[in-house]
Design a protein around this motif. Structure first.
Motif, PDB file in Angstrom:
ATOM      1  N   THR A  26       0.477  -1.098   0.202  1.00 50.88           N
ATOM      2  CA  THR A  26      -0.344  -0.324  -0.299  1.00 50.88           C
ATOM      3  C   THR A  26       0.695   1.214   0.250  1.00 50.88           C
ATOM      4  N   SER A  27       1.910   1.110   0.384  1.00 49.04           N
ATOM      5  CA  SER A  27       2.834   2.723   0.824  1.00 49.04           C
ATOM      6  C   SER A  27       3.610   2.322  -0.327  1.00 49.04           C
ATOM      7  N   ALA A  28       4.295   1.999  -1.066  1.00 50.29           N
ATOM      8  CA  ALA A  28       4.498   1.600  -2.304  1.00 50.29           C
ATOM      9  C   ALA A  28       3.648   1.788  -3.439  1.00 50.29           C
ATOM     10  N   ALA A  29       2.515   1.554  -3.782  1.00 51.06           N
ATOM     11  CA  ALA A  29       1.777   1.995  -4.682  1.00 51.06           C
ATOM     12  C   ALA A  29       1.307   3.954  -3.959  1.00 51.06           C
ATOM     13  N   ASN A  30       1.222   3.931  -2.700  1.00 53.27           N
ATOM     14  CA  ASN A  30       0.603   5.430  -3.000  1.00 53.27           C
ATOM     15  C   ASN A  30       2.118   6.542  -2.705  1.00 53.27           C
ATOM     16  N   ASN A  31       3.323   6.199  -2.862  1.00 56.31           N
ATOM     17  CA  ASN A  31       4.898   6.821  -3.479  1.00 56.31           C
ATOM     18  C   ASN A  31       4.468   6.607  -4.561  1.00 56.31           C
ATOM     19  N   LEU A  32       3.720   5.404  -5.488  1.00 57.29           N
ATOM     20  CA  LEU A  32       4.290   5.380  -6.932  1.00 57.29           C
ATOM     21  C   LEU A  32       3.221   6.790  -7.429  1.00 57.29           C
ATOM     22  N   TYR A  33       1.739   7.147  -6.901  1.00 56.42           N
ATOM     23  CA  TYR A  33       1.338   7.478  -6.971  1.00 56.42           C
ATOM     24  C   TYR A  33       1.784   9.482  -7.075  1.00 56.42           C
ATOM     25  N   LYS A  34       2.391   9.680  -6.066  1.00 56.23           N
ATOM     26  CA  LYS A  34       3.017  10.607  -5.704  1.00 56.23           C
ATOM     27  C   LYS A  34       3.812  11.410  -6.036  1.00 56.23           C
ATOM     28  N   GLU A  35       5.068   9.864  -6.790  1.00 53.36           N
ATOM     29  CA  GLU A  35       5.916  10.521  -7.196  1.00 53.36           C
ATOM     30  C   GLU A  35       5.887  10.344  -9.085  1.00 53.36           C
ATOM     31  N   VAL A  36       4.993   9.528  -9.196  1.00 51.88           N
ATOM     32  CA  VAL A  36       4.652   9.828 -10.864  1.00 51.88           C
ATOM     33  C   VAL A  36       3.383   9.748 -11.219  1.00 51.88           C
ATOM     34  N   GLY A  37       2.376   9.297 -10.919  1.00 51.19           N
ATOM     35  CA  GLY A  37       1.556   9.999 -11.108  1.00 51.19           C
ATOM     36  C   GLY A  37       0.101   8.713 -11.506  1.00 51.19           C
ATOM     37  N   MET A  38       0.590   7.609 -10.782  1.00 48.36           N
ATOM     38  CA  MET A  38       0.596   6.073 -11.690  1.00 48.36           C
ATOM     39  C   MET A  38      -0.501   5.945 -10.188  1.00 48.36           C
ATOM     40  N   HIS A  39      -1.863   5.436 -11.662  1.00 48.94           N
ATOM     41  CA  HIS A  39      -2.517   5.042 -10.330  1.00 48.94           C
ATOM     42  C   HIS A  39      -2.528   4.134  -9.014  1.00 48.94           C
TER      43      HIS A  39
END
Length: 126
Positions: A26-39
């Motif tokens: 979950t943290s990884a997915a949230n970071n991906l959203y914050k860093e590169v805009g990946m849903h």
């Protein structure tokens, strides 16, 4: 939203961290959203696909062909040929699973799998 090369590369980095238990999914997915805009949903699927590849297990959410190629190339580079063989088994199982859904075939991923089988010889991925 289109999955960009930047998203693929960053998702691979985070997927490795999740696999090695350095961060939760979950943290990884949230970071991906914050860093590169990946849903976050897509990020979770990509991370899950990587973890399944590392375990040689079927994954049920498709990642695009470019991501599949990038993951396989980097699994080979980072973990060696035997781990690549394990990952190819997972890709093969995913293709079989998807084909049985009746939604068509993953032709470009099948082609990619066959390229790797050819490179590795007949012991390839099955």
């Amino acid at each position: 939203m289109k999955i960009t090369r930047e998203m693929i590369e960053k998702s691979y980095e985070y997927a490795k961290k999740v696999y090695h238990k350095q961060i939760d999914k979950t943290s990884a997915a949230n970071n991906l959203y914050k860093e590169v805009g990946m849903h976050q949903g897509s990020a979770s699927h990509y991370i899950g696909a990587f973890c399944s590849m590392m375990q040689g297990e079927k994954y049920t959410r498709t990642i695009n062909t470019e991501a599949t190629r990038y993951y396989l190339e980097n699994i080979h580079k980072d973990y060696g040929v035997e781990q690549l063989r394990i990952a190819l088994k997972a890709v093969n199982q995913h293709i079989d699973y998807y084909g049985k859904l009746g939604k068509g075939k993953l032709r470009s991923i099948e082609k990619l799998l066959n390229e790797y089988k050819t490179q590795l010889g007949t012991r390839g991925a099955r």
